[in-house]
Design an enzyme around this catalytic site. Sequence first.
Site, PDB file in Angstrom:
ATOM      1  N   LEU A  33       0.825  -1.227   0.000  1.00  0.00           N
ATOM      2  CA  LEU A  33       0.000   0.000   0.000  1.00  0.00           C
ATOM      3  C   LEU A  33       0.855   1.273   0.000  1.00  0.00           C
ATOM      4  CD1 LEU A  33      -3.066  -0.867   2.295  1.00  0.00           C
ATOM      5  CD2 LEU A  33      -2.776  -1.224  -0.158  1.00  0.00           C
ATOM      6  N   SER A 117       7.639  -4.343 -19.532  1.00  0.00           N
ATOM      7  CA  SER A 117       7.214  -3.100 -20.180  1.00  0.00           C
ATOM      8  C   SER A 117       7.747  -2.977 -21.602  1.00  0.00           C
ATOM      9  CB  SER A 117       7.746  -1.919 -19.360  1.00  0.00           C
ATOM     10  OG  SER A 117       7.550  -0.721 -20.065  1.00  0.00           O
ATOM     11  N   TYR A 141      13.746   3.594 -14.641  1.00  0.00           N
ATOM     12  CA  TYR A 141      12.559   2.732 -14.517  1.00  0.00           C
ATOM     13  C   TYR A 141      12.642   1.558 -15.496  1.00  0.00           C
ATOM     14  CZ  TYR A 141       8.047   0.882 -15.774  1.00  0.00           C
ATOM     15  OH  TYR A 141       7.048   0.015 -16.105  1.00  0.00           O
ATOM     16  N   LYS A 145      13.101  -2.775 -15.158  1.00  0.00           N
ATOM     17  CA  LYS A 145      12.289  -3.841 -15.760  1.00  0.00           C
ATOM     18  C   LYS A 145      13.167  -4.782 -16.584  1.00  0.00           C
ATOM     19  CE  LYS A 145       8.109  -2.905 -14.285  1.00  0.00           C
ATOM     20  NZ  LYS A 145       7.267  -3.858 -13.554  1.00  0.00           N
TER      21      LYS A 145
END
Length: 336
Positions: A33, A117, A141, A145
């Site tokens: 969360l 991605s 980022y 990946k």
Amino acid sequence: MKILITGGAGYIGSTIASVLEDNGHTPILLDSLVTGRREFVRDRIFYEADIADRAMVRRVFSDHPDIFATIHCAALIVVPESVTRPYEYYKENVVKSMEFFRLLSELGYNRVVFSSSAALYDVVPGFMVTEESPLRPNSPYSRTKYMMEMILSDFCSAYNLKGIALRYFNPIGADPKMRTGLHIQFPTHLIGKLVEVALGREPVFYLTGVDWPTRDGSGIRDYLHVWDLARAHLNAVERFDSVIEAEASVGTPYSVINLGTGKGVTVKEFIAAFEKVYGQKIPVSIRPARPGDVAGAFANADKAARLLGWKAELSIEQGIADALRWGQVRDRVIHY
Ligand code: UDP
């Protein structure tokens, strides 16, 4: 079947949970969360924990020894933030995923579907990329990946893991039943910005980049309804063993599959489609390309059709309509 979804309270993870549930499966959510939303957990089986929390991951599997596969969506995903906070991105995404994969292997839960991605691809002439196209991740980022794919692939060849890496193109829309949608309060991507303008939260849309070597100079992407994207995960878990079997000739129980519509759409074309669905003009102002922006890519989606028996079914217009509807209900579902 029981399926563990890490990041199950995120935009994509929660949509996958709905698809699985609607098809008679039981999603089990693991989410810290940190960016996921409690509202998206709904009445689902949920563990509020980090993927690096070994004790909690062990508990998930001892509570649910019949988990069939793990869908690993949990990650930090904001490209500009990854440029200013690379340590956090490499730690949260790469280091923690590596430990998580190792624990899955130790525990013998060896089927892993990984959220990868299309940002990994280099730009190619004609802009259509297959899974064999050259890679050139150009942000921290996308490099996380890329590294996670390499780690998973190497673990699949050395240990007992079996992996399917799904390379997502650009998701749009929301759950058609409006259970979940994009939860970022101040979106920066194309559809998010257009919805902000349409709902009067921003006065003008900035079209960033009109000098790319595309048919109209604006960037080209492959916009995929998030429900279609989520459905591909249903097929990936239901057909997991046959997908891996089909790759047996490659020698490693690991498969990479593009998830896109197979159709390239430019930003200008996307704005025109948006205006048609919205029924009004969007005020547009032209700006230079964003730092790190690329001309773009769209998917060759043949492998997904062949191995997953999947193709995108919902139109861009449907994705836009669902994004607009979600934009209207979002603040009633989510309590920021
Ligand atoms: N874009 C734009 N204005 C915006 C946001 C995005 O013109 O406010 C363009 C962007 O330059 C790119 C395309 O829309 O050509 C898709 O950008 P997005 O951030 O949605 O996806 P990504 O670049 O990560 O694939």
